[in-house]
Design an enzyme around this catalytic site. Structure first.
Site, mmCIF file in Angstrom:
data_model
loop_
_atom_site.group_PDB
_atom_site.id
_atom_site.type_symbol
_atom_site.label_atom_id
_atom_site.label_comp_id
_atom_site.label_asym_id
_atom_site.label_seq_id
_atom_site.Cartn_x
_atom_site.Cartn_y
_atom_site.Cartn_z
ATOM 1 N N TYR A 141 14.257 80.672 25.940
ATOM 2 C CA TYR A 141 13.563 80.636 24.658
ATOM 3 C C TYR A 141 12.050 80.472 24.820
ATOM 4 O O TYR A 141 11.283 80.972 24.011
ATOM 5 C CB TYR A 141 14.097 79.492 23.783
ATOM 6 C CG TYR A 141 15.392 79.805 23.075
ATOM 7 C CD1 TYR A 141 16.518 80.178 23.786
ATOM 8 C CD2 TYR A 141 15.489 79.708 21.694
ATOM 9 C CE1 TYR A 141 17.716 80.454 23.142
ATOM 10 C CE2 TYR A 141 16.673 79.980 21.035
ATOM 11 C CZ TYR A 141 17.790 80.360 21.767
ATOM 12 O OH TYR A 141 18.953 80.622 21.119
ATOM 13 N N LYS A 191 25.464 78.594 35.554
ATOM 14 C CA LYS A 191 25.875 79.856 36.177
ATOM 15 C C LYS A 191 25.341 79.817 37.611
ATOM 16 O O LYS A 191 24.549 80.674 38.040
ATOM 17 C CB LYS A 191 25.305 81.034 35.358
ATOM 18 C CG LYS A 191 25.800 82.398 35.770
ATOM 19 C CD LYS A 191 27.253 82.674 35.400
ATOM 20 C CE LYS A 191 27.702 83.995 36.006
ATOM 21 N NZ LYS A 191 29.171 84.227 35.840
ATOM 22 N N ASP A 223 30.906 81.226 31.922
ATOM 23 C CA ASP A 223 31.943 82.165 31.472
ATOM 24 C C ASP A 223 33.315 81.481 31.421
ATOM 25 O O ASP A 223 34.096 81.689 30.499
ATOM 26 C CB ASP A 223 31.968 83.447 32.333
ATOM 27 C CG ASP A 223 31.857 83.179 33.820
ATOM 28 O OD1 ASP A 223 31.648 82.012 34.217
ATOM 29 O OD2 ASP A 223 31.986 84.136 34.605
ATOM 30 N N ASP A 247 23.402 77.707 22.983
ATOM 31 C CA ASP A 247 23.349 78.441 21.720
ATOM 32 C C ASP A 247 24.652 79.207 21.521
ATOM 33 O O ASP A 247 25.278 79.151 20.468
ATOM 34 C CB ASP A 247 22.158 79.411 21.753
ATOM 35 C CG ASP A 247 22.072 80.236 20.481
ATOM 36 O OD1 ASP A 247 22.237 79.658 19.391
ATOM 37 O OD2 ASP A 247 21.855 81.469 20.579
ATOM 38 N N ASP A 251 28.171 78.204 18.891
ATOM 39 C CA ASP A 251 28.713 79.061 17.837
ATOM 40 C C ASP A 251 30.212 79.250 18.058
ATOM 41 O O ASP A 251 31.003 79.198 17.125
ATOM 42 C CB ASP A 251 28.019 80.435 17.826
ATOM 43 C CG ASP A 251 26.940 80.517 16.754
ATOM 44 O OD1 ASP A 251 26.375 79.453 16.418
ATOM 45 O OD2 ASP A 251 26.666 81.626 16.260
HETATM 46 C C1 IPM Z 1 20.625 77.807 16.491
HETATM 47 C C2 IPM Z 1 20.114 79.122 16.007
HETATM 48 C C3 IPM Z 1 18.676 79.268 16.483
HETATM 49 C C4 IPM Z 1 18.693 79.269 17.995
HETATM 50 C C5 IPM Z 1 17.952 80.521 15.945
HETATM 51 C C6 IPM Z 1 17.967 80.548 14.422
HETATM 52 C C7 IPM Z 1 16.567 80.639 16.487
HETATM 53 O O1 IPM Z 1 20.931 80.161 16.447
HETATM 54 O O2 IPM Z 1 20.050 76.765 16.120
HETATM 55 O O3 IPM Z 1 21.596 77.795 17.251
HETATM 56 O O4 IPM Z 1 18.942 80.313 18.622
HETATM 57 O O5 IPM Z 1 18.461 78.216 18.574
HETATM 58 MG MG MG Z 2 22.667 79.507 17.472
#
Ligand code: IPM
Ligand code: MG
Length: 366
Positions: A141, A191, A223, A247, A251
């Site tokens: 990032y 990794k 993975d 990240d 999710d």
């Molecule tokens: C999160 C989101 C953010 C990230 C985006 C919106 C920049 O996906 O907080 O996980 O990638 O960190």
């Molecule tokens: Mg995210």
């Protein structure tokens, strides 16, 4: 006690969910004898529209001067142009960097009432109770070089995954500290079979582990972790990992809980320790949900649970944190449901009504 909070509603369902957070804070203050001095600021799309930037220097400074920052979410179709110079997400990244919020804590807890709402088999998700600790201010990032350019043979782009041992050490410590208060198991995800930064990560992690002989540490490739998370989520207690891996994995892990509307998160500027107050940033993990904005449909539970995390990590108010968590569990047990988690035979309520039920229970909490 008195606390200074920076309040950033953001976009979409942000303002209406923030109303419920404020309602809950007021109830909490009354019941436990605290006062919250709230200072409002803009972030994301609304800040781009009104201030020309996704996070102004003034707002950032206001956040720095606070005990904690609460936000809902940023973004929406209006600002989704890939060619735009500034995007709502830039505000979030600027805040993370500007407040040095290196530790992102994302608990994933599968409430028994939600086991049938997940796309996975109920007997796999049942009992899931894990925390992902994601490094938040390094890796791909923020690493340099980071750019796109044109060569004689066409366009090219680069991002850099770079970590110093200090950055690794402090985030891994967050993982160990949290594991110590839970089931004493830490999984460090990397990794290391391919990446140099991951090899350093693994070395530093095993060095830090010497300070935590009571914690069982295992290293797992990212993975494998992605697979294991949906194969046997109950395997995990605390996971610690770098920014991009975190990240993606969070999710994936959020699905285990049944609805994004239930999960809070914290981002901290220090290693949490008993009795220590750390500047932190608190948000639900869900997005700004522009499709249901202004309709009194959004689920305020994740936002309210993020206040519990704030009480615990930034305000030194563990009993208040526990009260909020117990109250949310009770409200769900009594059958109150926003549309996203509604099922047959339950009581459907809107955003405001859910906030009211919670606030009432706080007033009566003993
Ligand atoms: C999160 C989101 C953010 C990230 C985006 C919106 C920049 O996906 O907080 O996980 O990638 O960190
Ligand atoms: Mg995210």
């Amino acid at each position: 006690m008195k606390f200074k909070l920076a309040v950033l509603p953001g976009d979409g369902v942000g303002p209406e969910l923030m109303n419920e957070e404020v309602k809950v804070l007021e109830a909490l203050g009354k019941r436990f004898g605290h006062s919250f001095d709230l200072k409002y600021g803009l972030i994301g799309g609304i800040a781009i529209d009104k201030e020309g930037t996704a996070l102004s220097e003034d707002t950032l400074e206001m956040c720095r001067q606070s005990d904690a920052v609460v936000m809902i979410a940023v973004g929406g179709p209006k600002w989704d142009n890939p060619k735009a110079k500034v995007r709502p997400e830039d505000g979030l990244l600027a805040l993370r960097k500007g407040l040095a919020l290196f530790a992102n804590i994302r608990p994933v807890f599968t409430n028994d009432i939600m086991v049938d709402a997940t796309p996975l088999k109920a007997d796999i998700v049942k009992g899931t109770d894990l925390i992902v600790v994601r490094e938040l201010t390094g890796g791909l990032y923020f690493g340099r070089p980071k750019r796109q350019w044109t060569t004689t043979r066409g366009r090219r782009a680069v991002d850099t995954m770079s970590y110093s041992e200090q950055e690794i050490e402090r985030i891994v410590r967050v993982g160990f500290e949290l594991a110590r208060k839970r089931r004493k198991k830490l999984t460090s995800v990397d990794k290391a079979n391919v990446l140099q930064s991951s090899r350093l990560w693994r070395q530093v992690t095993s060095e830090v582990a010497k300070d935590y002989p009571d914690i069982a540490l295992d290293n797992m490739l990212v993975d494998t972790c992605a697979m294991r998370l949906i194969q046997k989520p109950t395997y995990f207690d605390v996971i610690v990992t770098e920014n991009t891996f975190g990240d993606i994995l969070t999710d994936e892990a959020s699905l285990l809980a049944g609805s994004m509307g239930m999960l809070p998160s914290a981002s901290l500027a220090g290693v949490p320790q008993e009795g220590k107050k750390i500047l932190g940033f608190y948000e639900p993990i869900h997005g700004s949900a522009p499709d249901i904005a202004g309709q009194n449909k959004a689920n305020p539970i994740a936002s309210i649970l993020s206040l519990a995390m704030m009480c615990r990590y930034s305000l030194g108010l563990s009993p208040e944190a526990q009260a909020l968590e117990e109250i949310i569990a009770a409200v769900l047990k009594e059958g109150y449901r926003t549309p996203d988690i509604m099922s047959e035979g339950k009581k459907m309520v809107g955003t405001k009504e859910m906030g009211d039920v919670v606030a009432k229970k706080i007033a009566k909490y003993t």
